[in-house]
Design a protein around this motif. Structure first.
Motif, PDB file in Angstrom:
ATOM      1  N   LEU A 103       0.914  -0.904  -0.149  1.00 51.11           N
ATOM      2  CA  LEU A 103       0.591  -0.137   0.025  1.00 51.11           C
ATOM      3  C   LEU A 103       0.694   1.474  -0.007  1.00 51.11           C
ATOM      4  O   LEU A 103       0.261   2.105  -0.913  1.00 51.11           O
ATOM      5  CB  LEU A 103      -0.902  -0.022   1.189  1.00 51.11           C
ATOM      6  CG  LEU A 103      -2.019  -1.153   1.373  1.00 51.11           C
ATOM      7  CD1 LEU A 103      -3.000  -0.997   2.909  1.00 51.11           C
ATOM      8  CD2 LEU A 103      -3.117  -0.936   0.241  1.00 51.11           C
ATOM      9  N   SER A 104       2.086   0.999   0.804  1.00 43.34           N
ATOM     10  CA  SER A 104       2.809   2.109   0.619  1.00 43.34           C
ATOM     11  C   SER A 104       3.410   2.267  -0.573  1.00 43.34           C
ATOM     12  O   SER A 104       3.423   4.262  -1.001  1.00 43.34           O
ATOM     13  CB  SER A 104       4.059   2.019   1.534  1.00 43.34           C
ATOM     14  OG  SER A 104       4.848   1.174   1.074  1.00 43.34           O
ATOM     15  N   CYS A 105       3.403   1.545  -1.640  1.00 41.79           N
ATOM     16  CA  CYS A 105       3.757   1.829  -3.310  1.00 41.79           C
ATOM     17  C   CYS A 105       3.352   3.307  -3.781  1.00 41.79           C
ATOM     18  O   CYS A 105       3.766   3.676  -4.536  1.00 41.79           O
ATOM     19  CB  CYS A 105       3.849   1.314  -3.621  1.00 41.79           C
ATOM     20  SG  CYS A 105       5.429  -0.494  -2.932  1.00 41.79           S
ATOM     21  N   PHE A 106       2.135   3.162  -3.281  1.00 44.15           N
ATOM     22  CA  PHE A 106       0.566   3.766  -3.723  1.00 44.15           C
ATOM     23  C   PHE A 106       0.431   5.694  -3.250  1.00 44.15           C
ATOM     24  O   PHE A 106       0.673   6.446  -4.238  1.00 44.15           O
ATOM     25  CB  PHE A 106      -0.640   3.112  -3.990  1.00 44.15           C
ATOM     26  CG  PHE A 106      -0.694   1.900  -4.267  1.00 44.15           C
ATOM     27  CD1 PHE A 106      -0.948   2.199  -5.812  1.00 44.15           C
ATOM     28  CD2 PHE A 106      -0.748   0.932  -3.938  1.00 44.15           C
ATOM     29  CE1 PHE A 106      -0.843   1.066  -6.638  1.00 44.15           C
ATOM     30  CE2 PHE A 106      -0.820  -0.042  -4.274  1.00 44.15           C
ATOM     31  CZ  PHE A 106      -1.228  -0.521  -5.909  1.00 44.15           C
ATOM     32  N   PRO A 110       7.304   6.216  -0.179  1.00 37.45           N
ATOM     33  CA  PRO A 110       7.303   4.325   0.771  1.00 37.45           C
ATOM     34  C   PRO A 110       7.830   4.135   1.183  1.00 37.45           C
ATOM     35  O   PRO A 110       8.490   4.497   1.958  1.00 37.45           O
ATOM     36  CB  PRO A 110       7.309   3.427  -1.416  1.00 37.45           C
ATOM     37  CG  PRO A 110       8.568   3.969  -1.152  1.00 37.45           C
ATOM     38  CD  PRO A 110       8.032   5.441  -1.087  1.00 37.45           C
ATOM     39  N   MET A 111       7.799   2.612   1.953  1.00 35.96           N
ATOM     40  CA  MET A 111       7.668   2.239   2.919  1.00 35.96           C
ATOM     41  C   MET A 111       9.744   2.316   3.357  1.00 35.96           C
ATOM     42  O   MET A 111      10.449   2.421   4.338  1.00 35.96           O
ATOM     43  CB  MET A 111       7.181   0.618   3.431  1.00 35.96           C
ATOM     44  CG  MET A 111       7.553   0.794   4.717  1.00 35.96           C
ATOM     45  SD  MET A 111       7.618   1.330   6.168  1.00 35.96           S
ATOM     46  CE  MET A 111       5.513   1.514   6.076  1.00 35.96           C
ATOM     47  N   PHE A 142      13.233   3.469  -4.529  1.00 32.99           N
ATOM     48  CA  PHE A 142      12.535   3.003  -3.255  1.00 32.99           C
ATOM     49  C   PHE A 142      11.448   2.472  -3.017  1.00 32.99           C
ATOM     50  O   PHE A 142      11.099   1.312  -2.332  1.00 32.99           O
ATOM     51  CB  PHE A 142      12.711   4.485  -2.412  1.00 32.99           C
ATOM     52  CG  PHE A 142      13.522   4.699  -1.638  1.00 32.99           C
ATOM     53  CD1 PHE A 142      14.551   4.013  -0.803  1.00 32.99           C
ATOM     54  CD2 PHE A 142      14.127   5.944  -1.732  1.00 32.99           C
ATOM     55  CE1 PHE A 142      15.312   4.184  -0.605  1.00 32.99           C
ATOM     56  CE2 PHE A 142      15.653   6.395  -1.791  1.00 32.99           C
ATOM     57  CZ  PHE A 142      16.176   5.895  -0.686  1.00 32.99           C
ATOM     58  N   THR A 143      10.316   2.716  -4.710  1.00 34.43           N
ATOM     59  CA  THR A 143       9.011   2.427  -4.280  1.00 34.43           C
ATOM     60  C   THR A 143       9.043   0.903  -4.478  1.00 34.43           C
ATOM     61  O   THR A 143       8.251  -0.105  -4.364  1.00 34.43           O
ATOM     62  CB  THR A 143       8.686   2.674  -5.806  1.00 34.43           C
ATOM     63  OG1 THR A 143       8.353   4.281  -5.021  1.00 34.43           O
ATOM     64  CG2 THR A 143       6.642   2.345  -5.328  1.00 34.43           C
TER      65      THR A 143
END
Length: 206
Positions: A103-106, A110-111, A142-143
């Motif tokens: 989810l963090s990729c959106f 990003p995490m 990073f994504t």
């Protein structure tokens, strides 16, 4: 993509992932109950969050993610069930971490980028923010790393399900530990190498 030290990416993974997991599995091997082992791992992750917050006034998202995973495991460990359910519950924690990473990729952060920022000094965080703003490829890297971690952990959680129902409980109990550590070890090695390639490609040290 650096934090501190000579190999900061590896150091970050050791502090945020390896230390809490080592506490958990070390206590389990020493004969401690699952609740005590999970609590110890979660506490170490929480201490890491507090230390980074005080030292750098920055939130350590990766340590928080692992603390959350261990917390989910702790709650589920209190639920009674058969042996297979007790083995399956490890998949819930891993899947939770995978979903958060994916989810963090959106989002804008990003995490994995959150984790690297948390392990960096204030000056490094400012430089990192500048570079990821000026060089879109760095943010995409990073994504991509967050996506790879998320997909790999989700697959690990999914693979465990049929194994639980096809292998004896005592065999699966040991295999579950090996499986998770192998996946995390492989991801950590890949992350360090990939980060090095990105640094060389863009001639940056962040």
């Amino acid at each position: 993509m650096t934090a501190r030290g000579r190999n900061p990416a590896l150091a970050l993974l050791l502090w945020d992932v390896a230390v809490p997991l080592a506490a958990y599995y070390g206590l389990r091997l020493a004969g401690q109950s699952e609740q005590v082992s999970l609590l110890a791992g979660a506490v170490l992750a929480a201490v890491r969050i507090a230390w980074v917050a005080v030292r750098d006034r920055c939130f350590d998202g990766f340590a928080a993610l692992l603390a959350g995973v261990l917390g989910v495991g702790l709650v589920l460990s209190l639920v009674t069930g058969d042996a297979k359910f007790l083995l399956l519950k490890e998949s819930f924690g891993t899947a939770t971490a995978a979903i958060v990473l994916l989810l963090s990729c959106f989002g804008r952060t990003p995490m994995v980028l959150v984790a690297v920022r948390a392990g960096s000094s204030a000056a490094k965080r400012a430089e990192l923010d500048r570079l990821t703003g000026e060089i879109p490829a760095l943010r995409r890297a990073f994504t991509r790393m967050s996506a790879v971690w998320g997909v790999a952990l989700l697959l690990e959680a999914a693979v465990r399900v049929p194994l639980v129902y096809t292998l004896p409980a005592d065999v699966m109990n040991g295999l579950s530990v090996v499986l998770l550590l192998a996946v995390i070890g492989g991801l950590s090695l890949w992350s360090v190498r990939y980060a090095g390639k990105i640094q060389e490609r863009h001639a940056v040290a962040v």
